[in-house]
Design an enzyme around this catalytic site. Structure first.
Site, mmCIF file in Angstrom:
data_model
loop_
_atom_site.group_PDB
_atom_site.id
_atom_site.type_symbol
_atom_site.label_atom_id
_atom_site.label_comp_id
_atom_site.label_asym_id
_atom_site.label_seq_id
_atom_site.Cartn_x
_atom_site.Cartn_y
_atom_site.Cartn_z
ATOM 1 N N PRO A 62 -11.135 27.231 18.732
ATOM 2 C CA PRO A 62 -10.050 27.989 19.374
ATOM 3 C C PRO A 62 -9.005 27.044 19.961
ATOM 4 O O PRO A 62 -9.358 26.064 20.614
ATOM 5 C CB PRO A 62 -10.778 28.757 20.479
ATOM 6 N N GLN A 115 -11.890 33.999 20.979
ATOM 7 C CA GLN A 115 -12.472 33.481 22.222
ATOM 8 C C GLN A 115 -11.913 34.285 23.393
ATOM 9 O O GLN A 115 -10.704 34.276 23.630
ATOM 10 C CB GLN A 115 -12.131 31.994 22.379
ATOM 11 N N TYR A 161 -12.630 26.742 33.440
ATOM 12 C CA TYR A 161 -12.081 28.091 33.641
ATOM 13 C C TYR A 161 -13.138 28.953 34.357
ATOM 14 O O TYR A 161 -14.193 28.453 34.735
ATOM 15 C CB TYR A 161 -11.594 28.661 32.303
ATOM 16 N N LEU A 213 -13.491 15.416 18.362
ATOM 17 C CA LEU A 213 -13.202 14.232 17.545
ATOM 18 C C LEU A 213 -14.162 14.064 16.379
ATOM 19 O O LEU A 213 -14.775 13.019 16.214
ATOM 20 C CB LEU A 213 -13.143 12.973 18.411
#
Ligand SMILES: Cc1cc2nc3c(=O)[nH]c(=O)nc-3n(C[C@H](O)[C@H](O)[C@H](O)COP(=O)(O)O)c2cc1C
Length: 373
Positions: free
Chosen positions: A23, A100, A182, A300
Site C-alpha cells: 500500500p 489497507q 498510526y 527494500l
C-alpha cells in the site's frame, strides 16, 4: 520451479503468485475521494502481473487521514469515487485487489510530503488528532486528545462501516494498518501508549484495542474474504515495540482468525532505522516461525533473486514491493523472465512480455512472418 511464482491461497482467494504491491499513499484524493490519478496509478499497477494489489492507507473517518489529500472510505461519495476507479481497472485486469484500512491517530493532520510534511495545526485548517495518550509525536506537533472509551468504540464502528463499504465494492482483501505509529500501532507501542486503564500498561492491555478492532472487522467482513494486518516487527527504539511483542501480537491475531500478517517497522518515534536490502525480513521470519501465520515481508526488496530466496527459504510466504514497483511497474514480468515464472499480462502488451511471448506472437502470424497489429 520458482517459489515466487507459485500461487498462494488465503481463504477463498487465490493469488496467482507471491508478489504483492505494497500500500502506498498517493496524497491525491479530494475530500477522501479517489481521483483520475488513482485510475492511472492503480490501472498501471493492475497490469503489472503481481499477485495482489493493496490500495493505499484509506481512512475510515476524516480525522483518520494523515493529510487532507489522503484517500478515505467514510462517505457515500468516497465509495462512489472508488467504485468508478475499480470498475475501470477491473475491465482490464483480474488481479486480486485489496485495500489497507487506516486511522492516522496522533500522526494525522499532516501536510502532504510535497508540501513539506509536518503537522498542520487546527488554526491552519488541520484537525484535532486523537491517540491512546495525550503525547505529541514530536514536541512541535499538536498534542493529541486522549481517546476515551466512547471514542474507541466510535473508531471501531468506523472500521466496521468501512469494511461494509469495501464488501459492497467487491474488494478481495482487507489489510488493517497497524504499523508505522498510526492509531493501532500507537496503542501497541509503550512510546505512545501510557494509559492507566485496561488499554495501557502491559502488552496484553496494549493489544486489547487492536484485537477488539480486528475482531469487529472480521465479523463485518464476508467470511470467504481474507483479513490481514500490517504491524511493526520492531519500533527500533529501546522503549518501543520489541520483536517479542510482535510475536505475541501475531499469536493473538491467529486466535482471532487473522489470515496473514505483513511485518513492517518504525514510525512510533524518530529513532533511526538501519535500512538496507531486506532490513525487515528477519522480523517477518521470526513472526512466521513463532505464529505459523502466512507472512508478508516488505522493505527494500528490489532484486528478483532476493525475493525468490525469501520465499524459497521460508522466511516469508509473500513479498511486498513498494518503491521498486513504482520505479519499474513491469517488475513481475522481469522477475518472471529471470526466474522462469509466468505472469498474466493484457493482450495489448503481448509483444512486450517475454521472449516466449514474442515468439508466440510471431508464430501466430505465419503468412507474413512479421508481428501483427
Ligand atoms: C510513496 C509511499 C507511500 C507509502 N504509503 C504507505 C501506506 O499507505 N501504508 C503503508 O503501510 N505503508 C506505506 N508506505 C510504505 C510501503 O508500503 C513500504 O512498506 C515501504 O516503502 C518499504 O518497502 P519498499 O522498500 O519496497 O518501498 C509507503 C511508501 C511509499 C514510498
Amino acid at each position: 520451479m520458482s517459489a515466487l511464482f507459485q500461487p498462494f491461497r488465503l481463504r477463498q482467494l487465490t493469488l496467482p503468485n507471491r508478489i504483492v504491491i505494497s500500500p502506498m499513499c498517493e496524497y491525491s484524493a479530494v475530500d477522501g475521494c479517489a481521483t483520475d490519478w488513482h485510475l492511472i496509478h492503480l490501472g498501471s499497477l493492475a497490469v503489472s502481473g503481481a499477485g495482489l494489489l493493496i490500495i493505499e492507507a484509506t481512512a475510515v473517518e476524516p480525522r483518520g487521514r494523515i493529510s487532507r489529500e489522503c484517500l478515505g472510505i467514510y462517505s457515500d461519495e468516497n465509495e462512489a469515487a472508488l467504485r468508478r476507479v475499480l470498475d475501470a481497472v477491473r475491465r482490464y485486469s483480474d488481479m486480486p485487489i485489496g485495500i489497507q484500512l487506516a486511522h492516522a491517530g496522533r500522526k494525522g493532520s499532516q501536510r502532504k510530503p510535497s508540501d513539506g510534511r509536518g503537522n498542520v495545526p487546527e488554526a491552519e485548517g488541520g484537525w484535532q488528532t486523537v491517540g491512546p495518550s495525550a503525547i505529541a509525536f514530536l514536541p512541535e506537533w499538536q498534542t493529541p486528545r486522549e481517546i476515551d472509551r466512547a471514542g474507541m468504540a466510535a473508531v471501531i464502528e468506523a472500521f466496521v462501516q468501512a469494511a461494509r463499504r469495501c464488501a459492497r465494492l467487491g474488494l478481495d482483501l482487507i489489510e488493517l494498518h497497524g504499523a508505522h505509529g498510526y492509531l493501532i500501532s500507537s496503542f501497541l507501542s509503550p512510546i505512545a501508549n501510557r494509559r492507566r486503564d485496561e488499554y495501557g500498561g502491559d502488552l496484553d492491555n496494549r493489544m486489547r484495542f487492536p484485537l477488539e478492532l480486528f475482531e469487529a472487522v472480521r465479523a463485518a467482513w464476508p467470511q470467504e474474504r481474507p483479513l490481514g494486518i500490517r504491524f511493526n516487527g520492531t519500533d527500533w527504539d529501546a522503549s518501543g515495540i520489541t520483536a517479542t511483542d510482535a510475536v505475541a501480537f501475531a499469536c493473538a491475531l491467529k486466535d482471532a482468525g487473522c489470515d496473514y500478517v505483513d511485518v513492517s517497522s518504525g514510525g512510533n518515534s524518530v529513532a533511526p532505522i538501519p535500512v538496507g536490502p531486506g532490513y525487515q525480513v528477519p522480523y517477518a521470519a521470526q513472526v512466521k516461525r513463532a505464529s505459523g501465520l502466512p507472512t508478508m515481508a516488505v522493505g527494500l526488496i528490489r532484486e528478483p533473486r532476493h525475493a525468490e530466496a525469501i520465499v524459497a527459504n521460508g522466511e516469508a510466504d509473500l513479498v511486498a514491493l513498494g518503491r521498486g514497483i513504482l520505479n519499474d511497474p513491469r517488475w513481475p514480468w522481469h522477475a518472471a523472465e529471470e526466474l522462469g515464472g509466468s505472469v498474466a499480462f493484457p493482450h495489448q502488451y503481448r509483444r512486450a512480455v517475454t521472449r516466449e511471448g514474442i515468439h508466440q506472437h510471431f508464430a501466430a502470424s505465419p503468412t507474413t512472418g512479421r508481428p501483427q497489429g
